[in-house]
Design a protein around this motif. Sequence first.
Motif, PDB file in Angstrom:
ATOM      1  N   GLY A   1       0.800  -1.219   0.000  1.00  7.49           N
ATOM      2  CA  GLY A   1       0.000   0.000   0.000  1.00  7.49           C
ATOM      3  C   GLY A   1       0.833   1.269   0.000  1.00  7.49           C
ATOM      4  N   ALA A   2       1.848   1.330   0.885  1.00  2.95           N
ATOM      5  CA  ALA A   2       2.631   2.562   1.018  1.00  2.95           C
ATOM      6  C   ALA A   2       3.686   2.698  -0.069  1.00  2.95           C
ATOM      7  CB  ALA A   2       3.277   2.622   2.406  1.00  2.95           C
ATOM      8  N   ALA A   3       4.584   1.707  -0.157  1.00  3.93           N
ATOM      9  CA  ALA A   3       5.656   1.789  -1.166  1.00  3.93           C
ATOM     10  C   ALA A   3       5.075   1.762  -2.581  1.00  3.93           C
ATOM     11  CB  ALA A   3       6.646   0.645  -0.964  1.00  3.93           C
ATOM     12  N   GLY A   4       4.045   0.926  -2.789  1.00  2.32           N
ATOM     13  CA  GLY A   4       3.420   0.850  -4.112  1.00  2.32           C
ATOM     14  C   GLY A   4       2.765   2.158  -4.511  1.00  2.32           C
ATOM     15  N   ALA A   5       2.051   2.781  -3.565  1.00  2.35           N
ATOM     16  CA  ALA A   5       1.381   4.044  -3.873  1.00  2.35           C
ATOM     17  C   ALA A   5       2.387   5.150  -4.144  1.00  2.35           C
ATOM     18  CB  ALA A   5       0.456   4.442  -2.719  1.00  2.35           C
ATOM     19  N   PHE A   6       3.503   5.141  -3.411  1.00  2.00           N
ATOM     20  CA  PHE A   6       4.507   6.172  -3.644  1.00  2.00           C
ATOM     21  C   PHE A   6       5.316   5.908  -4.917  1.00  2.00           C
ATOM     22  CE2 PHE A   6       3.726   8.126   0.441  1.00  2.00           C
ATOM     23  CZ  PHE A   6       4.029   9.456   0.169  1.00  2.00           C
ATOM     24  N   ALA A   7       5.294   4.672  -5.413  1.00  2.00           N
ATOM     25  CA  ALA A   7       5.875   4.427  -6.735  1.00  2.00           C
ATOM     26  C   ALA A   7       5.073   5.192  -7.790  1.00  2.00           C
ATOM     27  CB  ALA A   7       5.876   2.933  -7.043  1.00  2.00           C
TER      28      ALA A   7
ATOM     29  N   LEU B   1      13.813   8.053 -10.404  1.00  2.00           N
ATOM     30  CA  LEU B   1      12.816   8.905  -9.760  1.00  2.00           C
ATOM     31  C   LEU B   1      11.760   8.072  -9.047  1.00  2.00           C
ATOM     32  CD1 LEU B   1      12.247  11.610 -12.536  1.00  2.00           C
ATOM     33  CD2 LEU B   1      13.524  11.866 -10.411  1.00  2.00           C
ATOM     34  N   ILE B   2      11.320   7.011  -9.710  1.00  2.00           N
ATOM     35  CA  ILE B   2      10.302   6.140  -9.118  1.00  2.00           C
ATOM     36  C   ILE B   2      10.848   5.437  -7.875  1.00  2.00           C
ATOM     37  CG2 ILE B   2       8.873   4.093  -9.515  1.00  2.00           C
ATOM     38  CD1 ILE B   2       8.800   4.934 -12.500  1.00  2.00           C
ATOM     39  N   ALA B   3      12.086   4.931  -7.975  1.00  2.00           N
ATOM     40  CA  ALA B   3      12.697   4.231  -6.842  1.00  2.00           C
ATOM     41  C   ALA B   3      12.932   5.166  -5.661  1.00  2.00           C
ATOM     42  CB  ALA B   3      14.011   3.596  -7.274  1.00  2.00           C
ATOM     43  N   SER B   4      13.362   6.399  -5.926  1.00  2.00           N
ATOM     44  CA  SER B   4      13.629   7.335  -4.829  1.00  2.00           C
ATOM     45  C   SER B   4      12.349   7.694  -4.092  1.00  2.00           C
ATOM     46  CB  SER B   4      14.298   8.604  -5.369  1.00  2.00           C
ATOM     47  OG  SER B   4      13.442   9.307  -6.245  1.00  2.00           O
ATOM     48  N   SER B   5      11.246   7.797  -4.806  1.00  2.00           N
ATOM     49  CA  SER B   5       9.961   8.100  -4.167  1.00  2.00           C
ATOM     50  C   SER B   5       9.450   6.909  -3.370  1.00  2.00           C
ATOM     51  CB  SER B   5       8.932   8.502  -5.224  1.00  2.00           C
ATOM     52  OG  SER B   5       9.347   9.639  -5.942  1.00  2.00           O
ATOM     53  N   ALA B   6       9.478   5.727  -3.986  1.00  2.00           N
ATOM     54  CA  ALA B   6       8.959   4.527  -3.323  1.00  2.00           C
ATOM     55  C   ALA B   6       9.774   4.171  -2.081  1.00  2.00           C
ATOM     56  CB  ALA B   6       8.944   3.354  -4.301  1.00  2.00           C
ATOM     57  N   ALA B   7      11.108   4.229  -2.192  1.00  2.00           N
ATOM     58  CA  ALA B   7      11.965   3.885  -1.055  1.00  2.00           C
ATOM     59  C   ALA B   7      11.973   4.981  -0.007  1.00  2.00           C
ATOM     60  CB  ALA B   7      13.393   3.618  -1.537  1.00  2.00           C
ATOM     61  N   GLY B   8      12.036   6.243  -0.458  1.00  2.00           N
ATOM     62  CA  GLY B   8      12.082   7.347   0.483  1.00  2.00           C
ATOM     63  C   GLY B   8      10.876   7.385   1.393  1.00  2.00           C
ATOM     64  N   ALA B   9       9.694   7.191   0.843  1.00  2.00           N
ATOM     65  CA  ALA B   9       8.476   7.188   1.655  1.00  2.00           C
ATOM     66  C   ALA B   9       8.198   5.819   2.252  1.00  2.00           C
ATOM     67  CB  ALA B   9       7.286   7.624   0.813  1.00  2.00           C
ATOM     68  N   GLY B  10       8.512   4.768   1.499  1.00  2.30           N
ATOM     69  CA  GLY B  10       8.159   3.418   1.939  1.00  2.30           C
ATOM     70  C   GLY B  10       8.888   2.982   3.197  1.00  2.30           C
ATOM     71  N   ILE B  11      10.172   3.282   3.334  1.00  4.94           N
ATOM     72  CA  ILE B  11      10.945   2.825   4.495  1.00  4.94           C
ATOM     73  C   ILE B  11      10.349   3.314   5.810  1.00  4.94           C
ATOM     74  CG2 ILE B  11      13.191   3.005   5.659  1.00  4.94           C
ATOM     75  CD1 ILE B  11      14.474   2.957   2.846  1.00  4.94           C
ATOM     76  N   PRO B  12      10.162   4.632   6.006  1.00  3.24           N
ATOM     77  CA  PRO B  12       9.587   5.065   7.286  1.00  3.24           C
ATOM     78  C   PRO B  12       8.138   4.624   7.481  1.00  3.24           C
ATOM     79  CG  PRO B  12       9.762   6.924   5.778  1.00  3.24           C
ATOM     80  CD  PRO B  12      10.503   5.785   5.146  1.00  3.24           C
ATOM     81  N   LEU B  13       7.364   4.600   6.397  1.00  3.20           N
ATOM     82  CA  LEU B  13       5.961   4.228   6.541  1.00  3.20           C
ATOM     83  C   LEU B  13       5.789   2.763   6.935  1.00  3.20           C
ATOM     84  CD1 LEU B  13       4.283   6.136   3.572  1.00  3.20           C
ATOM     85  CD2 LEU B  13       3.846   6.462   6.013  1.00  3.20           C
ATOM     86  N   ILE B  14       6.581   1.887   6.334  1.00  3.31           N
ATOM     87  CA  ILE B  14       6.483   0.466   6.680  1.00  3.31           C
ATOM     88  C   ILE B  14       6.831   0.246   8.147  1.00  3.31           C
ATOM     89  CG2 ILE B  14       7.514  -1.811   6.273  1.00  3.31           C
ATOM     90  CD1 ILE B  14       7.809  -0.934   3.312  1.00  3.31           C
ATOM     91  N   VAL B  15       7.864   0.946   8.626  1.00  3.75           N
ATOM     92  CA  VAL B  15       8.266   0.825  10.033  1.00  3.75           C
ATOM     93  C   VAL B  15       7.160   1.334  10.957  1.00  3.75           C
ATOM     94  CG1 VAL B  15       9.869   1.652  11.800  1.00  3.75           C
ATOM     95  CG2 VAL B  15      10.735   0.941   9.563  1.00  3.75           C
TER      96      VAL B  15
END
Length: 500
Positions: A75-81, A256-270
């Motif tokens: 949900g989080a990393a996918g949406a931010f992709a 660009l896609i990876a930086s958005s997905a990882a940048g937001a996904g890491i803190p959100l998943i935690v």
Amino acid sequence: MSHQSSADLASAPLTRIEQRGIEPVPDAERNGNPLQLFWVWFAANISILGLPLGASLVAFQLLNFWQSLIVATIGAAGAFALVGVVSVAGRRGGAPSMTLSRATFGTRGNAGPTLVSLLSRLGWETVNTTTAAFVLLSLFTIALGTSGDAKSVPILAIVAIAIFEACTLLVSGLGHAAILVIQKWATWIFGALNVIVVIFLVATIDWSAVASAPAGPFSAIMIGIGVIAAGTGIGWANAGADMARYQRTSVKASHLIASSAAGAGIPLIVLIGLGALLSAGDSSLASASDPVAAIRELLPTWMAVPYLIAAFGGLLLSNHLSVYSAGLTTITLGIKVKRVYAVTLDVVVTFIGAIYFMLIADSFYGPFITFIALLAIPITAWLGVFMVDMIKRHYYDPAGLMNLGKGGAYWYRGGIEWRATASWAIAIIVGFSFITVNTGGDALFSGWLSGTWIGANGLAWIVTFIVGAGLYLLLGGARGQVTAPTTESDTAHDTEASRV
């Protein structure tokens, strides 16, 4: 109006105000890199609002921890992709998302999606401001012994709102260069505080309850993915290009896609995962009217101060970016003011909204979920149409984006690209027919298809996306480049932008 190159911005004092509004950034002035976007999105998503979202997965969707973690990741990393995909348009056109959207919907037809985008930004800012004011009230309670109930100390509550708004205005008003620097270094500071708090929160988890929690049905997983996607990346989708407009034209789309997905996904998943763990033994966090106070009660008194400081910082980092984006969206809507004044106007609106939720409304978290559910549909509909348009459109005419008259490249018919606008509107109608919006236990709205398998499993947002994108394709949308480059530099730009 004077302009500054991004190289100048990078070395400029943090007190220098960005002069650029929504006009496209020339290629020669774009020197950004994907790592900058990683820090921007990481900082914007370390706020404590991820904890109640994770708690809701366990308390309301009846998922166990491992399912919640899977849901958070998708949900989080996918949406931010998807946010990253929209940022590719920012790299191509050098303009904010909703300004680029004029090329898709027409200079007049774009008014509807832009208004929805502005409402989304203002809503999220009101959520951030209200939550942060509760944080400051809790700090005042510890330092001054005052009441933590906003209605009991209305003046103090207004002071708390004003402090947060002033901090937001200071950074968002300065603009792009200040945001890049502050988001990066503040992430390390408030991120470290969050790690300390997380360690102590983990010690309060009822591990036996976590281990014994049964798995939820597949339908609950689908609903959970929809809740997390709507509450995270979908809400930011129409802001994806706002910071990416300063990226070099040679930056790869995948980066660009990876930086958005990882940048937001890491803190959100935690944070979402931690919220799910905390709620496994106690579901009160998911329904708390003040989630800040609910989490604080889980900590020893001496840990309350660093927790509240970390919470305040995380919310502030999110609000910096949201208010900056809202200012650009306000200008795109047609309000002719300088960017810094547009930012000030948006802050005033959210100031009033926060006063309502703190001093008048009976509940805060309920309206928050309702707000997410309602706006996720029109934003997802816009995303479907806009992303289809990106398939063939590798060039945005800078002059056309700023020309709102009949002779503009994006005037189309009456200022409206009817295929795109109709696809967006129909997708919204279809999407709302599948959803039920509840507030305070009562159904605020129930679509006529909400009882179907799609409606019951929370798939309305996916259907909305498919209908918007599919209908636009069927109607012959995504016609591609509207105005051919006429200069050597324009040709080089178009060739570089098409490398996706």
